[in-house]
Scaffold this active site. Structure first.
Site, mmCIF file in Angstrom:
data_model
loop_
_atom_site.group_PDB
_atom_site.id
_atom_site.type_symbol
_atom_site.label_atom_id
_atom_site.label_comp_id
_atom_site.label_asym_id
_atom_site.label_seq_id
_atom_site.Cartn_x
_atom_site.Cartn_y
_atom_site.Cartn_z
ATOM 1 N N HIS A 51 23.291 -10.822 45.455
ATOM 2 C CA HIS A 51 24.369 -11.844 45.888
ATOM 3 C C HIS A 51 25.132 -12.232 44.655
ATOM 4 C CE1 HIS A 51 22.301 -11.649 49.719
ATOM 5 N NE2 HIS A 51 20.883 -11.953 49.010
ATOM 6 N N GLU A 96 19.466 -18.434 46.037
ATOM 7 C CA GLU A 96 18.965 -17.112 45.888
ATOM 8 C C GLU A 96 19.673 -16.397 44.678
ATOM 9 O OE1 GLU A 96 18.283 -12.886 47.857
ATOM 10 O OE2 GLU A 96 19.122 -14.499 49.343
ATOM 11 N N HIS A 104 15.933 -9.724 45.215
ATOM 12 C CA HIS A 104 16.293 -10.767 46.125
ATOM 13 C C HIS A 104 15.101 -11.637 46.231
ATOM 14 C CE1 HIS A 104 19.806 -8.764 47.914
ATOM 15 N NE2 HIS A 104 19.479 -7.812 47.211
ATOM 16 N N GLU A 149 11.821 -8.061 47.190
ATOM 17 C CA GLU A 149 11.986 -9.563 47.607
ATOM 18 C C GLU A 149 10.995 -10.356 47.104
ATOM 19 O OE1 GLU A 149 14.322 -10.785 49.604
ATOM 20 O OE2 GLU A 149 15.074 -9.190 50.854
#
Length: 302
Positions: free
Chosen positions: A92, A129, A184, A266
């Site tokens: 992101h 995040e 992430h 993740e």
């Protein structure tokens, strides 16, 4: 007792005897040294420090260096990743929220089309995040560079948004990365805990062809999961991967379009209070960076 200036005769005889003995010792010593230096009588003197010309001597303690948690075995010190290229993709972008229309644009990921990028998730108290991934990525970059690797980022908070997922893959491809990692954190329901690593599925469609990277990416993912678990103490996911911490997906452009070994990590679930407590802890994030560094190092050295 004599009071004259001439020494008694016995003292002169003793001095003469001593001179003869010293001369004899010198001659014998010189002869022995010449014999020892001769080609058939013992070779060269030992080298300083006890290290032979073939490198079989003992190295000084600590010479090999090494990662703090792993000891000082060969290849684990500074410079062990010299010549290797690692691409880190911080998931992101902190500015994506200000560019909704741009990141909603559809891009080709081979077997479908998806959004250019998304805003990502956050903890319940607002820790984004995108902020988390940048922080861990920068920490990992420092450690990887100390090990000698060249580290390339897809973004460093220096872009107005994105880049799009297809461009993120292209950055790793152009860099000819030896390993690529997209960072992430998940946004699942509370109670879903732990980390997981996403591996590329076999995809051959349009611009996507992962045939050559499926196996090395799995090895990268397995090494990463092992070291991340060992260093952070985090459990493997209890809701994805059936306890392995590994998940295979074919719907992620960053994997589908990669031509170099690549996985997604993740690091935990931001919506679970216990996981969130770790993700927001700077000391834990440093452990996460160490786990990432050691996982990549294990992959690149074996």
């Amino acid at each position: 007792m004599s009071n004259g200036s001439t020494p008694p005769a016995p003292r002169r005889r003793l001095r003469g005897t001593l001179l003869v003995v010293v001369a004899a010792v010198a001659v014998v010593g010189l002869g022995g040294w010449l014999v020892w230096r001769s080609p058939g009588a013992g070779g060269e003197p030992p080298r300083a420090g006890g290290i032979s010309g073939h490198g079989t001597g003992h190295r000084p303690a600590g010479e090999d260096g090494g990662h703090g948690s792993r000891g000082s075995g060969p290849g684990k010190g500074q410079g062990s990743l010299r010549g290797k290229v690692v691409v880190i993709d911080p998931g992101h972008n902190p500015h994506n929220r200000d560019h909704g229309r741009e990141i909603a644009r559809q891009v080709d990921i081979g077997n479908s089309r998806k959004e250019c990028d998304t805003t990502g998730t956050s903890t319940d108290d607002g820790y984004a995040e995108a902020s988390f991934t940048l922080d861990v990525a920068r920490r990992a970059r420092t450690l990887l560079q100390k090990a000698g690797a060249k580290v390339v980022f897809t973004q460093d908070g220096d872009r107005s948004y994105g880049p799009c997922v297809d461009k993120r893959a292209a950055i790793g491809n152009r860099a000819h990365a030896d390993a690529a990692l997209s960072l992430h954190a998940d946004g699942s329901a509370a109670g879903n805990r732990g980390f997981h690593v996403i591996l590329p599925a076999r995809v051959t469609a349009g611009p996507a062809d992962t045939a050559a990277i499926v196996k090395p990416s799995r090895r990268l993912g397995e090494r990463l999961a092992d070291r991340f678990h060992a260093i952070t103490g985090s459990a493997r996911s209890n809701y994805i991967g059936d306890g392995t911490g590994l998940d295979v997906r074919s719907d992620l452009g960053g994997l589908n379009l990669s031509t170099v070994p690549k996985v997604f990590l993740e690091c935990g679930n931001m919506r679970d209070p216990k996981d969130a407590a770790q993700l927001t802890d700077a000391r834990w994030r440093q452990k996460a960076a160490r786990g990432i560094t050691e996982g990549i190092t294990d992959f690149l050295e074996h």
